[in-house]
Write a protein that holds these residues in place. Structure first.
Motif, mmCIF file in Angstrom:
data_model
loop_
_atom_site.group_PDB
_atom_site.id
_atom_site.type_symbol
_atom_site.label_atom_id
_atom_site.label_comp_id
_atom_site.label_asym_id
_atom_site.label_seq_id
_atom_site.Cartn_x
_atom_site.Cartn_y
_atom_site.Cartn_z
ATOM 1 N N UNK A 70 0.971 -1.274 -0.116
ATOM 2 C CA UNK A 70 -0.182 0.060 0.045
ATOM 3 C C UNK A 70 0.879 0.980 -0.233
ATOM 4 N N UNK A 71 0.461 1.977 -0.869
ATOM 5 C CA UNK A 71 1.479 3.113 -0.958
ATOM 6 C C UNK A 71 0.685 4.305 -0.056
ATOM 7 N N UNK A 72 1.915 5.034 -0.206
ATOM 8 C CA UNK A 72 1.636 6.039 1.138
ATOM 9 C C UNK A 72 0.261 7.436 0.753
ATOM 10 N N UNK A 73 -0.797 7.126 -0.356
ATOM 11 C CA UNK A 73 -1.174 7.810 -0.987
ATOM 12 C C UNK A 73 -2.617 7.343 -0.704
ATOM 13 N N UNK A 74 -2.084 5.737 -0.352
ATOM 14 C CA UNK A 74 -3.423 4.638 0.018
ATOM 15 C C UNK A 74 -3.997 4.121 -0.784
ATOM 16 N N UNK A 75 -2.943 3.914 -2.277
ATOM 17 C CA UNK A 75 -3.763 3.039 -2.827
ATOM 18 C C UNK A 75 -2.621 1.677 -2.781
ATOM 19 N N UNK A 76 -3.525 0.209 -3.351
ATOM 20 C CA UNK A 76 -3.373 -0.753 -2.115
ATOM 21 C C UNK A 76 -2.922 -1.650 -3.598
ATOM 22 N N UNK A 77 -2.195 -2.237 -3.942
ATOM 23 C CA UNK A 77 -1.892 -3.409 -5.341
ATOM 24 C C UNK A 77 -1.794 -4.507 -4.386
ATOM 25 N N UNK A 78 -2.388 -5.631 -4.851
ATOM 26 C CA UNK A 78 -1.686 -7.052 -4.911
ATOM 27 C C UNK A 78 -0.988 -7.617 -6.316
ATOM 28 N N UNK A 79 -0.330 -8.667 -6.106
ATOM 29 C CA UNK A 79 0.645 -9.017 -7.149
ATOM 30 C C UNK A 79 0.336 -10.674 -7.198
ATOM 31 N N UNK A 80 0.368 -11.431 -7.430
ATOM 32 C CA UNK A 80 0.199 -13.044 -7.357
ATOM 33 C C UNK A 80 0.949 -13.291 -8.655
ATOM 34 N N UNK A 81 2.039 -12.624 -9.600
ATOM 35 C CA UNK A 81 2.961 -13.398 -10.375
ATOM 36 C C UNK A 81 2.483 -13.181 -11.957
ATOM 37 N N UNK A 82 1.503 -12.696 -11.875
ATOM 38 C CA UNK A 82 0.940 -12.572 -13.452
ATOM 39 C C UNK A 82 -0.225 -10.921 -13.106
ATOM 40 N N UNK A 83 -1.130 -11.093 -12.955
ATOM 41 C CA UNK A 83 -2.045 -9.184 -12.890
ATOM 42 C C UNK A 83 -1.248 -8.404 -11.870
#
Length: 289
Positions: A70-83
Motif C-alpha cells: 500500500x503506497x502513502x497515497x492510500x492505493x493498494x496493490x496485490x500481485x500473484x505473479x501475473x496480473x
C-alpha cells in the motif's frame, strides 16, 4: 498490544484499504478540516505476503511470492505473479470496506489464475481483521478469508533482483511475461560498489555508489547483441533507469529504483542462480527512501 504488527499483517485486500485510509485525511461525513480517519490496523508502506484465500469453503494456496503493498497515497496493490490487482478501501477499527477491485487482464498460468480469482472474490464488501501472532486473517461477512503474514525485507546488496515493471513518470508497464528465461532482465548489486546483470538482451555491468536512499550509477557497459524489438525496448528502458543519480526503496521483496528524470524500474528478489547469494528473506524489515 501488537497494533503495528496487526496493521502490517492485514490481508492483501485489507492492506489496500488500511493504507488508503490510515494516514490520509478523512473525506467522508464527519471529516472536518484536520480530522483523520482512525485505524487499528495502520499498514501504509508495509509489504505483506499472501499465504492463502478461502472462498466458499475452498482453500486456495497463494503462489510463492504473492504479495500486497500500500503506497502513502492510500492505493493498494496485490500481485500473484501475473496480473496486478488494485483497490481503494475504508478502514474503521478492525473493519475494512473495499471498493471494487480492478485487475489487468493478462493470460496467466492455471494456478496463478485460480489464486487471482479467489482474491478478487474475497475483496468484496466489509472484512474483519484478526491478528494471531504475526499472522493476520481477513474475513468477509460470508465467511471467506484471506491469510497474510509480514514480509521480511530483502537486502539491496547480494540479492538477485528480477525486473518486472518499467516506470516512466506516473506510468508503470509490466515486463512481458513471455520473454525467454535468459532474457528476463535482472540485476545484482555487489559489496564493492558495482552492479551487473542482464538488461533484457545483453549482459551489463557498471558502478553503483549507494549512500542512504540514493544510488549513483556510472554509465553501464555490456555486450552488444541484437534481439527482437520487444526485448530491445525492455533493454533500453532498463538501462535508462540505471544511468546517473537515482533513489531506491525496498519494501519486503520489492525494489523500486527511480532516476531523477522519472525513469525507473520495479524488481522482485529471486533465488540466486549460483551459490552464495543472499535470499529474499535475508535481513530484518527495512525501508530506504
Amino acid at each position: 498490544m501488537h497494533t503495528q504488527r496487526m496493521a502490517v499483517s492485514v490481508s492483501v485486500l485489507a492492506l489496500l484499504t488500511l493504507a488508503a485510509c490510515g494516514t490520509e485525511s478523512g473525506s467522508g461525513s464527519g471529516s472536518d478540516g484536520g480530522d483523520t480517519v482512525q485505524s487499528d490496523v495502520p499498514v501504509t508502506g508495509v509489504a505483506w505476503s499472501v499465504d492463502s484465500m478461502t472462498v466458499g469453503g475452498k482453500k486456495t494456496e497463494a503462489p510463492e511470492g504473492s504479495r500486497l503493498e500500500i503506497d502513502p497515497k492510500g492505493r493498494a496493490k496485490a500481485d500473484f505473479g501475473c496480473n496486478h490487482i488494485g483497490a481503494d478501501a475504508r478502514v474503521e477499527g478492525d473493519r475494512i470496506t473495499f471498493g471494487k477491485a480492478v485487475s489487468t487482464q493478462m493470460a496467466c498460468d492455471e494456478d496463478i489464475e485460480k489464486a487471482e480469482k479467489a482474491a478478487l472474490a474475497a475483496m468484496d464488501g466489509e472484512l474483519t481483521a484478526k491478528l494471531s501472532g504475526e499472522k493476520l486473517t481477513l474475513t468477509t461477512e460470508g465467511g471467506d478469508t484471506i491469510a497474510l503474514s509480514e514480509e521480511k525485507a530483502a537486502d539491496l546488496v547480494g540479492t538477485r533482483w528480477a525486473v518486472n515493471t518499467l516506470l516512466s513518470g506516473e506510468t508503470a508497464t509490466s515486463v512481458p511475461a513471455d520473454l525467454p528465461e535468459d532474457r528476463v532482465p535482472h540485476l545484482t548489486f555487489g559489496e564493492d560498489g558495482t552492479v551487473h546483470g542482464n538488461s533484457g538482451c545483453n549482459s551489463f555491468h557498471g558502478t553503483a555508489e549507494v549512500k542512504g536512499s540514493a544510488i549513483t550509477f556510472g554509465p553501464p557497459a555490456g555486450t552488444r547483441k541484437m534481439c527482437p524489438e520487444a526485448e530491445m525496448k525492455v533493454e533500453r528502458a532498463v538501462l535508462a533507469a540505471l544511468d546517473g543519480p537515482a533513489t531506491y526503496t525496498i519494501k519486503g521483496s520489492t525494489l523500486t529504483v527511480t532516476s531523477k528524470d522519472g525513469k525507473g524500474l520495479g524488481a522482485t528478489a529471486t533465488p540466486a542462480k549460483t551459490g552464495g547469494t543472499q535470499g529474499a528473506t535475508t535481513g530484518g524489515t527495512q525501508e530506504h527512501g
